[in-house]
Structures are given as C-alpha cells and as structure tokens.
Design an enzyme around this catalytic site. Structure first.
Site, PDB file in Angstrom:
ATOM      1  N   ARG A  72       0.893  -1.160   0.000  1.00 58.42           N
ATOM      2  CA  ARG A  72       0.000   0.000   0.000  1.00 58.42           C
ATOM      3  C   ARG A  72       0.931   1.209   0.000  1.00 58.42           C
ATOM      4  NH1 ARG A  72      -3.119  -3.516   4.108  1.00 58.42           N
ATOM      5  NH2 ARG A  72      -4.857  -4.266   2.884  1.00 58.42           N
ATOM      6  N   ASP A 128     -12.526  -9.400   0.359  1.00 57.31           N
ATOM      7  CA  ASP A 128     -13.690  -8.783   1.009  1.00 57.31           C
ATOM      8  C   ASP A 128     -14.960  -8.766   0.155  1.00 57.31           C
ATOM      9  OD1 ASP A 128     -11.928  -8.243   3.071  1.00 57.31           O
ATOM     10  OD2 ASP A 128     -11.485  -6.217   2.363  1.00 57.31           O
ATOM     11  N   ASP A 130     -15.980  -6.447  -1.664  1.00 60.84           N
ATOM     12  CA  ASP A 130     -16.655  -5.176  -1.393  1.00 60.84           C
ATOM     13  C   ASP A 130     -16.529  -4.174  -2.546  1.00 60.84           C
ATOM     14  OD1 ASP A 130     -13.940  -4.783  -1.142  1.00 60.84           O
ATOM     15  OD2 ASP A 130     -14.051  -3.705   0.762  1.00 60.84           O
ATOM     16  N   ARG A 172     -13.298  -6.352   6.243  1.00 64.90           N
ATOM     17  CA  ARG A 172     -13.214  -4.905   6.448  1.00 64.90           C
ATOM     18  C   ARG A 172     -14.585  -4.371   6.867  1.00 64.90           C
ATOM     19  NH1 ARG A 172      -8.759  -1.809   5.081  1.00 64.90           N
ATOM     20  NH2 ARG A 172      -7.899  -3.420   3.749  1.00 64.90           N
ATOM     21  N   HIS A 216     -24.323 -27.057  20.244  1.00 66.11           N
ATOM     22  CA  HIS A 216     -23.308 -26.015  20.074  1.00 66.11           C
ATOM     23  C   HIS A 216     -23.984 -24.771  19.492  1.00 66.11           C
ATOM     24  CE1 HIS A 216     -23.264 -28.093  16.051  1.00 66.11           C
ATOM     25  NE2 HIS A 216     -23.720 -26.883  15.788  1.00 66.11           N
ATOM     26  N   GLN A 253      -7.269 -16.486   6.286  1.00 65.69           N
ATOM     27  CA  GLN A 253      -8.281 -16.330   5.215  1.00 65.69           C
ATOM     28  C   GLN A 253      -7.705 -15.742   3.934  1.00 65.69           C
ATOM     29  OE1 GLN A 253     -12.090 -14.596   7.380  1.00 65.69           O
ATOM     30  NE2 GLN A 253     -10.206 -14.162   8.475  1.00 65.69           N
TER      31      GLN A 253
HETATM   32  O1  F6P Z   1      -8.913  -6.054   2.468  1.00 63.09           O
HETATM   33  C1  F6P Z   1      -8.494  -7.332   2.801  1.00 63.09           C
HETATM   34  C2  F6P Z   1      -8.261  -7.455   4.271  1.00 63.09           C
HETATM   35  O2  F6P Z   1      -7.816  -8.768   4.548  1.00 63.09           O
HETATM   36  C3  F6P Z   1      -9.450  -7.121   5.168  1.00 63.09           C
HETATM   37  O3  F6P Z   1     -10.397  -8.140   5.234  1.00 63.09           O
HETATM   38  C4  F6P Z   1      -8.775  -6.835   6.477  1.00 63.09           C
HETATM   39  O4  F6P Z   1      -9.538  -5.952   7.278  1.00 63.09           O
HETATM   40  C5  F6P Z   1      -7.491  -6.164   6.033  1.00 63.09           C
HETATM   41  O5  F6P Z   1      -7.259  -6.559   4.682  1.00 63.09           O
HETATM   42  C6  F6P Z   1      -6.277  -6.535   6.844  1.00 63.09           C
HETATM   43  O6  F6P Z   1      -5.217  -5.779   6.398  1.00 63.09           O
HETATM   44  P1  F6P Z   1      -3.691  -6.050   6.788  1.00 63.09           P
HETATM   45  O7  F6P Z   1      -3.231  -7.263   6.047  1.00 63.09           O
HETATM   46  O8  F6P Z   1      -2.990  -4.829   6.349  1.00 63.09           O
HETATM   47  O9  F6P Z   1      -3.680  -6.284   8.258  1.00 63.09           O
END
Ligand code: F6P
Length: 321
Positions: A72, A128, A130, A172, A216, A253
């Site tokens: 980033r 995500d 999104d 996110r 559960h 994940q």
């Molecule tokens: O956007 C992908 C993601 O894995 C989100 O689900 C999560 O909030 C974020 O990135 C985590 O970011 P980083 O790898 O910078 O901790």
C-alpha cells in the site's frame, strides 16, 4: 500498444497469481511484451520492474498470494509520486497497465491515466468482495472456503464440549465473508455490518437453542462490527453460565490455494484486461455480473451500488432455528 505492465496492489488475495498468469500469457499470445511490476505502486515508483516470460508464470495458478508482491503506497497518493511512476513507465515503454487490487488501487490508476495518459485497466482482487460493480472479487470464494473449513473444525470441538464459539472473520466494512461462510457453515448466528446489531436478540437465540437441545452455537462475526473479544464480553455479561470461546481467523483467510471459481474468474478477467488494452481502452474495471465478464468505466463502476443479499441473510436465520 506494444508493451504492457501488470501489478498487484493492496491486500493480497488467492487467485491473484492466476490473474497475473492470464495477463502475461494472453499478452504474449497477442504479441505484446509484458512487464511485471513488483510491490504495487511503490515498486513502480522505485522502478522494480522485470520482463515476464511464459515460464515466469509457470507453476503459479495453484498458489495463493502474489508472485509480484504487493504494497500500500502512500507516495503514489501524491502528485509527485504519480509523476515519478509515469516517468518509470515511460522509461520501460509501458503504455498500458493492468492493476489487480481494490477500489483504492483503481482510483490511483484513474489519476495516473488522467495526469499522464497511461491506459489503465482494473481487475478486482480482494477477499472482502466489497467492490460494487462485480458480483465476485478474486479471492472471495477461497476465503469463504477457508472460513468454512475452520468453522467445521470448531464445530467438532464445540459440539463435544457443548459450547458456544464466536468466529471472527475478515471483510473490512463488509459482511460478505461472514454471510457466505456463516450460511455455508450452518452458523446459528451471523453478525454483519449490514444488519443492525442487537445483543438481546443474539442472547435470546442462544438461550432458545440451549432449551431446544442444541449441542453447540456457532456465531460468525464480521470484523466490521466488533472484535470477537468484545462480543464475547457482551454475551458473557448477559449469559454468565454459557461456556463460550472466540477465535479470530485473521490472515489465514488471505492465503492458500485458490478455489476453482477464483482461478476461473481470474483467468477470464486477466484475458479480458489484455483485450481491452489491445482495443486501446482505458480506465475500465472488469467485473463478473450474472456470470458474464463485463467492463465499465471506473467512475460508473465505483458509483454502482451492490445490493446486499438480505434474502440470504434471512435464509440463514430460518435454517438455523
Ligand atoms: O482487504 C483485505 C483485508 O484482509 C481485510 O479483510 C482486512 O480488514 C485487512 O485486509 C487486513 O489488512 P492487513 O493485512 O494490512 O492487516
């Protein structure tokens, strides 16, 4: 157009490698020179560029992560940073750029196009899901499969101990992973940012489930609502006798071999990106909608509203009574 570049940006996602492979192989198939840019926009600014060959993308379709690495970049958000990036592109003769990433990365691409006339094409890659214009982003399906694998395992131990377990998933600000993994994993409760959170409703459902003999309780929580620890504290205040544990799935994940679906959509999107550059198109984002690969102007694409699938959410409630 003779030379194109490809980079991955933002959080990695399983299937990014399949998309890189498709861009490189389709580019070479069409007589283009393809350059791989390392570490996203920052690597572009820093001139971390290498020639891609057919074999440089061999043996990667099945691998998670991104062979090009990702980052980033704060510098690319500045006009000066983008000017440096444009200089590097010029030096390498790169006229078209494929960006595999999220909406922030696409906005960056748009600025690069507007300020420096580089043709840019975006491919949605994030777990995500999104990005508003596309039904699915690359990586989402694999992340959901990883999450249900974890849910299945946690369910085994939860049942044995007759416990409740909170499983916090990524996403996110979006609840797609929680909704899909929760429904597919047979969760009793799914908590997502798109639906107003009501702690009493959650506790009532657990109490009702205990009365009706459930062994559960699986509670899938989207990270955009709160943390597993916070939710755990809220539930235990109201149900102090409940045997409750919480697990944060975290970056597990984001890794792993991409699913069939992610490999297929990544391959199709990568191929379409090359076609668009050959047609001299720019500032387009590729999507999959209604099972068709389509592309839209970046402004139109990002202004779209993705209807959250509330029907699926309602169904998850009915199926977990
Ligand atoms: O956007 C992908 C993601 O894995 C989100 O689900 C999560 O909030 C974020 O990135 C985590 O970011 P980083 O790898 O910078 O901790």
């Amino acid at each position: 157009m003779k030379t194109i570049g490809v980079l991955t940006s933002g959080g990695d996602a399983p299937g990014m490698n399949a998309a890189i492979r498709a861009v490189v192989r389709c580019g070479i198939y069409n007589g283009l020179t393809v350059k791989g840019i390392k570490r996203g926009y920052q690597g572009l600014i820093d001139d971390e560029i290498e020639d891609m060959t057919l074999s440089s993308v061999g043996d990667i379709i099945q691998r998670g992560g991104t062979i090009l690495r990702t980052a980033r970049s704060a510098e690319f958000k500045t006009k000066e940073g983008r000017a440096k990036a444009a200089e590097v592109l010029k030096k390498h003769g790169i006229e078209g750029l494929v960006i595999i990433g999220g909406d922030g990365s696409f906005r960056g691409a748009q600025l690069l196009s507007n300020e420096h006339g580089v043709n840019t094409i975006g491919i949605p890659g994030t777990i995500d899901n999104d990005i508003p214009c596309t039904d699915y982003t690359i990586g989402f399906d694999t992340a959901c499969n990883t999450a249900i694998d974890a849910i299945n395992k946690i369910r085994d131990t939860a049942t044995s101990h007759e416990r409740a377990n909170i499983i916090e998933v990524m996403g996110r600000n979006a609840g797609y992973i929680a909704l899909y993994a929760g429904l597919a994993g047979g969760a009793e409760i799914i908590i997502i940012p798109e639906v107003k959170f009501d702690i009493d409703e959650v506790c009532d459902k657990i109490s009702y489930g205990i009365k009706r003999g459930k062994l559960h309780h699986i509670i899938v929580l989207a990270e955009g609502v709160m943390s597993g620890l916070e939710l755990s504290k809220m539930i235990q205040e109201r149900l102090p006798k409940l045997d409750l544990r919480h697990t944060t799935l975290g970056h597990i994940q984001r890794g792993g071999a991409p699913s069939v679906m992610d490999r297929i959509i990544a391959s199709q999107m990568g191929s379409r990106a090359v076609e668009l550059l050959l047609e001299n198109k720019s500032q387009r984002i590729i999507s999959i909608r209604n099972n068709q690969i389509v592309d839209d102007d970046i402004d139109t694409a990002l202004a779209m509203r993705k209807e959250f699938n509330f029907k699926l959410y309602e169904l998850s409630k009915i199926l977990s009574i």
